[in-house]
Motif scaffolding. Structure first.
Motif, mmCIF file in Angstrom:
data_model
loop_
_atom_site.group_PDB
_atom_site.id
_atom_site.type_symbol
_atom_site.label_atom_id
_atom_site.label_comp_id
_atom_site.label_asym_id
_atom_site.label_seq_id
_atom_site.Cartn_x
_atom_site.Cartn_y
_atom_site.Cartn_z
ATOM 1 N N ASP A 1 0.835 -1.205 0.000
ATOM 2 C CA ASP A 1 0.000 0.000 0.000
ATOM 3 C C ASP A 1 0.869 1.255 0.000
ATOM 4 N N HIS A 2 0.781 2.052 1.038
ATOM 5 C CA HIS A 2 1.551 3.291 1.131
ATOM 6 C C HIS A 2 2.883 3.105 1.867
ATOM 7 N N LEU A 3 3.181 1.883 2.285
ATOM 8 C CA LEU A 3 4.411 1.600 3.026
ATOM 9 C C LEU A 3 5.523 1.150 2.083
ATOM 10 N N ILE A 4 6.681 1.759 2.217
ATOM 11 C CA ILE A 4 7.859 1.357 1.438
ATOM 12 C C ILE A 4 9.050 1.357 2.392
ATOM 13 N N SER B 1 9.889 0.220 10.976
ATOM 14 C CA SER B 1 8.632 0.949 10.780
ATOM 15 C C SER B 1 7.715 0.207 9.823
ATOM 16 N N PHE B 2 8.276 -0.337 8.759
ATOM 17 C CA PHE B 2 7.469 -1.074 7.791
ATOM 18 C C PHE B 2 6.754 -2.232 8.475
ATOM 19 N N PHE B 3 7.484 -3.036 9.220
ATOM 20 C CA PHE B 3 6.886 -4.204 9.852
ATOM 21 C C PHE B 3 6.013 -3.851 11.054
ATOM 22 N N LEU B 4 6.143 -2.651 11.573
ATOM 23 C CA LEU B 4 5.241 -2.198 12.625
ATOM 24 C C LEU B 4 3.837 -1.968 12.066
ATOM 25 N N PHE B 5 3.757 -1.490 10.811
ATOM 26 C CA PHE B 5 2.480 -1.141 10.199
ATOM 27 C C PHE B 5 1.995 -2.112 9.126
ATOM 28 N N VAL B 6 2.773 -3.124 8.795
ATOM 29 C CA VAL B 6 2.381 -4.037 7.721
ATOM 30 C C VAL B 6 1.083 -4.765 8.089
ATOM 31 N N GLN C 1 -2.980 -8.576 3.797
ATOM 32 C CA GLN C 1 -2.735 -8.183 2.413
ATOM 33 C C GLN C 1 -1.326 -8.603 1.997
ATOM 34 N N PRO C 2 -1.132 -8.903 0.706
ATOM 35 C CA PRO C 2 0.213 -9.264 0.258
ATOM 36 C C PRO C 2 1.140 -8.052 0.227
ATOM 37 N N ALA C 3 2.408 -8.316 0.362
ATOM 38 C CA ALA C 3 3.446 -7.297 0.227
ATOM 39 C C ALA C 3 4.324 -7.682 -0.960
ATOM 40 N N VAL C 4 5.095 -6.735 -1.451
ATOM 41 C CA VAL C 4 6.024 -6.990 -2.546
ATOM 42 C C VAL C 4 7.442 -6.812 -2.017
ATOM 43 N N MET C 5 8.306 -7.781 -2.313
ATOM 44 C CA MET C 5 9.716 -7.688 -1.984
ATOM 45 C C MET C 5 10.488 -7.600 -3.297
ATOM 46 N N ILE C 6 11.325 -6.576 -3.424
ATOM 47 C CA ILE C 6 12.150 -6.377 -4.618
ATOM 48 C C ILE C 6 13.601 -6.576 -4.215
ATOM 49 N N ILE C 7 14.294 -7.415 -4.964
ATOM 50 C CA ILE C 7 15.714 -7.676 -4.713
ATOM 51 C C ILE C 7 16.487 -7.261 -5.957
ATOM 52 N N ASP C 8 17.490 -6.425 -5.752
ATOM 53 C CA ASP C 8 18.300 -5.893 -6.840
ATOM 54 C C ASP C 8 19.766 -6.143 -6.499
ATOM 55 N N GLY C 9 20.517 -6.696 -7.438
ATOM 56 C CA GLY C 9 21.944 -6.863 -7.198
ATOM 57 C C GLY C 9 22.480 -8.218 -7.586
ATOM 58 N N GLU C 10 23.511 -8.624 -6.885
ATOM 59 C CA GLU C 10 24.216 -9.861 -7.167
ATOM 60 C C GLU C 10 23.587 -11.033 -6.416
ATOM 61 N N ASN C 11 23.618 -12.213 -7.018
ATOM 62 C CA ASN C 11 23.201 -13.463 -6.373
ATOM 63 C C ASN C 11 21.815 -13.380 -5.736
ATOM 64 N N ILE C 12 20.831 -12.921 -6.497
ATOM 65 C CA ILE C 12 19.509 -12.735 -5.908
ATOM 66 C C ILE C 12 18.837 -14.049 -5.523
ATOM 67 N N GLU C 13 19.194 -15.147 -6.180
ATOM 68 C CA GLU C 13 18.636 -16.444 -5.781
ATOM 69 C C GLU C 13 19.084 -16.798 -4.366
ATOM 70 N N GLU C 14 20.333 -16.536 -4.058
ATOM 71 C CA GLU C 14 20.861 -16.777 -2.708
ATOM 72 C C GLU C 14 20.131 -15.888 -1.700
ATOM 73 N N VAL C 15 19.922 -14.635 -2.052
ATOM 74 C CA VAL C 15 19.210 -13.700 -1.181
ATOM 75 C C VAL C 15 17.792 -14.201 -0.922
#
Length: 110
Positions: free
Chosen positions: A39-42, A53-58, A62-76
């Motif tokens: 929603d309005h939380l990022i 703060s995010f997890f205080l108000f999550v 409702q579903p959330a979106v997790m974005i992973i950017d960078g190296e070895n994202i499968e490991e992350v």
């Protein structure tokens, strides 16, 4: 190789402080960035106060979106999935882009 992926996450319960701190520690690595959105939380997971703060108000209804950017994202992904295993109802990939796709001049959907 730099990559970008996004995942939809459904939580079944709030995360513990230890789990949140572990995500922060893992995302503090210079080779990757992890972002969470609902929603309005990022939150940039590399900043502990924003992550807390995010997890205080999550909203666990409702579903959330997790974005992973960078190296070895499968490991992350696997590390975070294992860390949150008891708190996740479901997690699924939304989109995945290679370095060539990320570096092109086109817009991408996350």
């Amino acid at each position: 190789m730099s990559q970008l992926s996004s995942y939809q996450i459904r939580f079944n319960q709030p995360l513990s402080t230890t789990q949140i701190v572990n995500i922060y520690k893992y995302s503090s690595n210079n080779e990757r960035n992890i972002y969470l959105h609902q929603d309005h939380l990022i939150a940039d997971a590399g900043h502990l106060t924003k992550l807390l703060s995010f997890f205080l108000f999550v909203n666990t209804d409702q579903p959330a979106v997790m974005i992973i950017d960078g190296e070895n994202i499968e490991e992350v992904y696997h590390t975070i999935h294992n860390e949150l295993e008891g708190c996740i109802d479901d997690i699924s990939i939304r989109s995945k882009y290679s370095e060539a796709q990320v570096n092109s001049q086109t817009s991408i959907f996350v």
